[in-house]
Design an enzyme around this catalytic site. Structure first.
Site, short mmCIF file in Angstrom:
data_model
loop_
_atom_site.label_atom_id
_atom_site.label_comp_id
_atom_site.label_asym_id
_atom_site.label_seq_id
_atom_site.Cartn_x
_atom_site.Cartn_y
_atom_site.Cartn_z
CG ASP A 11 -6.65 -2.50 -3.56
OD1 ASP A 11 -7.09 -1.54 -2.48
OD2 ASP A 11 -5.80 -2.50 -3.41
CB SER B 220 -0.90 0.11 1.50
OG SER B 220 -2.27 0.51 1.46
CG HIS C 237 -5.60 -2.37 0.15
ND1 HIS C 237 -5.28 -1.74 -0.78
CD2 HIS C 237 -5.47 -1.71 1.29
CE1 HIS C 237 -4.28 -1.24 -0.19
NE2 HIS C 237 -3.78 -1.39 1.21
#
Length: 708
Positions: free
Chosen positions: A647, A562, A682
């Site tokens: 995501d 991320s 995610h």
């Protein structure tokens, strides 16, 4: 059958051939101009926006994007074919260490003991309770394995039981996009109502009438949680009453019930500001009132206790201070200081009990727990003996108790749950995570080192390795970091990491700026116009480990996910020859383009973190480190990029575009791979075991490279 296999399988011809060519994406120039600067994005076309649900019929653009994703996935699958045995071995090792019929430590709330458990061979938790005594019969509240039968992805969130113990409300996400549908189950009849409330954040709060809940709905475009509704169980949710709407698109909103059960609390939060609205839980149809007027650069949190609120605030206190105020006047002018600001200690969290106040603090880079007697004002810290550990307050639902539950873990010791007697100072071990096959933590060595950054700042590094395999020569070493949002990666135990350590790898965490390892200053020094400090710290930590013979450039690997994926993208641009290989998971890499577009989920909420590139100063600075914009012809290290098609935090097209652009500038024989999970968001795949398939892929990538 996976619902995308049929879709994607027909889009590519020849995908089963023995030799698969390196994917090459079509170029289609898209001009982006700001502040007199013109950029050209050849892969902007990969963004599908609202077409992500793949509803038929598929248009040509959707087919083209899916086609390219499938090419990349096929190429990666083909390239990793020879590691399948190793991947299966690693997966079996990890899963084999996990106790299959495990159970959480029960906690007590309102007359019941609550816990969750797993059954052998099943992916999802079963949520249970027992009335009054743990020897009483078990009542199954929810079985995730039954609820997930019709979906490839399943996540359950915000399980809340009504104050009278007769209803349970919970949220379910079946896509990975973090949109939850709320369901209601009557615990007396065992029946779930035949409707659900869609597109929520998943959080909710019961009022004391046992029929009214408050919940948060999400904006379908920005994904911001912005509206709070009041719902009466059994009624049509389309008639729900809007009690609050956040009009500033830099804020998230949510709702919860105070631990005391006396208040419903709406919270609003941006990167730099927070505020609250409160309502008596006895008056669900009343009007929420502001806790105190919203300020600028003011972050705080509240906890109700008897006739007052405790407040952790950064008001004139960089590392926070503790204050209190009467429930009758919560305006900031009425706040009274309880614990002053300290340069050497940061207040992170609090929990309130009848006779005690518990604080989670950070001192000297470590997370510590402090107990204060509300009557005598005597306070003390729980002492831990380890050189790379973390501790935190666990689940404590009851106020009228002298037992405080906390968790301790380190790089060598699995999470251990304790009950701490706040009167006697005794800690009672309730459970330590069991590692099947046995684990002697003395077989492993952990260490905290300190590197000097290029500007003289101290960079802590936490390391762990298996003693028997550590030699005096450079070792394979995986360096990990995150470094954003003030989120601090404390030393923690990982059952999957043992598969690396047992193969001679050293694992290290670089506690870079952008976290709060040394308090708020560490965060401020690694954000906005200081963001590059995060990347420089990571590189300097790596060079320190090389210089001190822990590893070398042929044995050094890095990883992050991320915002940590942004870090990886940046450091391989800044120091490409430093690394043998790198893993960037769900990486945020197209920084400037994303932060220029408020229609992209979460953008507006994060201008205070990264800067607003609509202002030239921030535009220029962000452009100077944005991984996507800085791709150029150079010898990048071997790179594995992972992503999830659904995501909600980092849109799939960012890693997809990045890999396509990297391929166009790849200037070496090193390998570049993309693995995009078409059934995940995610956080990767759902379930207890399935996520370890991706872990096995990543480890196989590292281990295979370490032998070259």
């Amino acid at each position: 059958m996976n619902r995308y296999l049929m879709i994607l399988g027909v889009l590519i011809m020849g995908s089963c051939s023995k030799k698969i060519k390196i994917p090459k994406a079509e170029k289609k120039t898209y001009k982006i101009e700001h502040h007199g600067d013109e950029r050209h994005d050849n892969y902007y076309w990969m963004r599908l926006t609202d077409k992500q649900k793949l509803t038929k019929p598929y248009d040509d653009q959707t087919k083209k994007v899916l086609n390219y994703i499938e090419q990349e996935n096929n190429y990666t699958d083909h390239a990793f074919k020879h590691t399948e045995k190793l991947q299966n071995q690693i997966f079996d090792e990890i899963v084999g260490r996990i106790k299959e019929d495990d159970k959480s430590v029960p906690y007590y709330k309102n007359g019941y003991f609550y816990y969750s458990r797993y059954e052998k061979g099943k992916e999802y938790e079963i949520y249970c309770r027992k009335k009054s005594n743990l020897n009483n019969p078990e009542e199954i509240l929810l079985d995730g394995n039954l609820l997930s039968k019709e979906t490839d992805y399943f996540s359950i969130d915000s399980i809340n039981v009504s104050p009278d113990n007769n209803w349970i409300a919970y949220g379910v996400d079946t896509l990975g996009r973090r949109f939850y549908s709320l369901f209601f189950k009557n615990l007396k009849s065992g029946k779930t109502l035949d409707y659900s409330i869609p597109d929520t954040e998943g959080d909710l709060a019961w009022a004391n009438d046992n029929k009214t809940i408050f919940y948060t709905s999400k904006n379908k475009i920005t994904l911001l949680s912005e509206k709070i509704y009041r719902h009466e169980v059994g009624n049509n949710f389309k008639d729900d009453y809007l009690v609050y709407k956040e009009n500033d698109n830099e804020f998230y909103s949510g709702v919860y019930r105070s631990k005391s059960g006396e208040y419903i609390i709406i919270w609003n939060s941006s990167t730099l500001v927070s505020d609250y609205q409160i309502l008596s839980a006895d008056e669900p149809r009343g009007e929420f009132s502001s806790f105190t007027p919203r300020g600028e650069n003011h972050e705080y949190s509240i906890e109700h206790y008897k006739n007052k609120f405790y407040i952790i605030t950064n008001l004139e206190a960089e590392n926070n201070r503790l204050m209190e105020t009467s429930t009758y006047n919560t305006h900031i002018d009425n706040w009274v200081e309880v614990i002053p600001h300290r340069e050497q200690a940061q207040i992170l969290d609090m929990d309130v009990f009848k006779n005690h106040l518990v604080l989670n603090e950070r001192k000297d880079g470590f997370s510590k727990i402090r107990i204060i007697n509300q009557k005598t004002k005597v306070d003390k810290y729980i002492e831990f003996e380890d050189n790379a550990y973390t501790s935190y307050i666990s689940i404590n639902k009851e106020m009228k108790t002298n037992l405080m539950r906390y968790v301790f873990t380190s790089l060598t010791q699995p999470p251990s749950t304790y009950d701490y007697n706040m009167d006697t100072g005794e800690s009672i071990l309730l459970k330590q995570q069991e590692v099947i096959g046995g684990l002697n933590y003395k077989d492993y060595q952990s260490l905290r080192l300190y590197a000097a950054g290029r500007d003289g700042e101290k960079i802590p590094i936490s390391l762990v390795w298996k003693k028997a395999l550590k030699k005096d020569v450079p070792q394979n070493l995986l360096l990990y970091a995150y470094g954003s949002y003030g989120s601090t990666i404390d030393p923690y135990f990982s059952v999957s990491r043992l598969s690396l350590l047992d193969r001679g790898f050293i694992f290290a965490i670089a506690h870079v700026r952008g976290s709060q390892i040394y308090g708020r200053k560490s965060y401020e020094d690694g954000k906005l116009l200081q963001k590059k400090n995060s990347f420089f710290d990571f590189i300097d930590a790596a060079k320190f480990l090389v210089k001190n013979n822990y590893t070398n450039n042929e044995s050094l690997f890095c990883s992050g996910g991320s915002a940590g994926g942004l870090l990886i993208g940046s450091v391989i641009n800044l120091a490409p020859k430093l690394w043998k290989g790198a893993i960037a998971a769900v990486p945020f890499v197209d920084v400037v383009t994303t932060m220029l577009d408020p229609s992209i989920p979460l953008t507006s909420n994060e201008w205070d973190e990264w800067g607003d590139p609509r202002e030239k100063e921030y535009y220029d600075y962000m452009l100077s480190y944005s991984p996507y914009d800085l791709v150029s012809n150079k010898k990048y290290p071997n790179l594995l990029v992972t992503s999830g098609f659904f995501d909600s935090q980092v849109q799939y097209w960012e890693p997809l575009k990045w890999v396509a652009k990297l391929r166009d500038h790849w200037n070496s024989s090193n390998k570049l791979y993309l693995k995009m999970n078409m059934d995940a968001g995610h956080g990767g795949q759902s379930g207890r075991y399935r996520p370890y398939r991706e872990t096995a892929l990543e480890y196989a990538f590292l281990i295979n490279l370490s032998k070259e």
